[in-house]
Design a protein around this motif. Structure first.
Motif, short mmCIF file in Angstrom:
data_model
loop_
_atom_site.label_atom_id
_atom_site.label_comp_id
_atom_site.label_asym_id
_atom_site.label_seq_id
_atom_site.Cartn_x
_atom_site.Cartn_y
_atom_site.Cartn_z
N VAL A 92 39.71 31.98 35.64
CA VAL A 92 41.27 32.58 36.10
C VAL A 92 42.47 31.66 36.15
O VAL A 92 42.18 30.48 35.77
CB VAL A 92 41.01 32.77 38.20
CG1 VAL A 92 41.92 32.48 38.21
CG2 VAL A 92 39.57 33.71 38.22
N GLY A 116 46.30 33.56 41.32
CA GLY A 116 45.51 33.21 39.77
C GLY A 116 45.25 35.00 39.83
O GLY A 116 45.04 35.56 40.62
N GLN A 118 42.52 36.88 36.60
CA GLN A 118 41.19 36.41 35.92
C GLN A 118 41.92 37.25 34.31
O GLN A 118 42.55 37.99 34.45
CB GLN A 118 40.52 37.80 36.37
CG GLN A 118 39.13 37.43 36.23
CD GLN A 118 38.46 36.34 35.85
OE1 GLN A 118 37.71 35.66 36.95
NE2 GLN A 118 37.82 35.66 34.97
#
Length: 123
Positions: A92, A116, A118
Motif C-alpha cells: 500500500v 493509501g 494498493q
C-alpha cells in the motif's frame, strides 16, 4: 486537510504505474511531499520525497532509477511514476505532506497522510 492517492492497481512484473496524490485543505507549494509504502506485517518505509520546488528529490535505494517523484504545485498534486515493477513492490502506497520545505525520508517530519492506494505486482 486531505490527501487522496489514486492510480494503484494490478500490474504484471515489468509494468508501470503512475500514482497521484491530490491535496485539499492544504496548499502544498511550500512543503515537501513524500511517498511511503507498507506491506502486511511490515513497517512503513520511505520510497521517495521531493522538496517544495521540486529541485531536490530523494529515493530509497531499492527504487532509485526505477521510480520518479514529481509535483505540480499549480494542481496541488504529487506524482510517483513507477517503472519496471517487481513483485516485491507490492504494497500500500501512502502520500504524505511534510512540516518543512525540504525533502526528507523521515516519517516523523510528515504531518499529513493519505489513506493509501494498493499496488499489486504479479509475477
Amino acid at each position: 486537510v486531505q490527501l487522496v492517492e489514486s492510480g494503484g492497481g494490478l500490474v504484471q512484473t515489468g509494468g508501470s504505474l503512475r500514482l497521484s496524490c491530490a491535496a485539499s485543505g492544504l496548499t502544498i507549494s511550500t512543503v515537501a511531499m513524500g511517498w511511503f509504502r507498507q506491506g502486511p506485517g511490515k513497517e512503513r518505509e520511505f520510497v521517495a520525497s521531493i522538496s517544495w520546488s521540486g529541485s531536490s528529490t530523494a529515493y530509497a535505494d531499492s527504487v532509485k532509477g526505477l521510480f520518479t517523484i514529481s509535483r505540480d504545485n499549480a494542481k496541488n498534486t504529487v506524482y510517483l511514476q513507477m517503472n519496471s515493477l517487481k513483485p516485491e513492490d507490492t504494497d500500500v502506497y501512502y502520500c504524505a505532506a511534510a512540516r518543512g520545505s525540504w525533502s526528507s525520508r523521515f516519517q516523523y517530519e510528515y504531518d499529513y497522510w493519505g489513506q493509501g492506494t494498493q499496488v499489486t505486482v504479479s509475477s
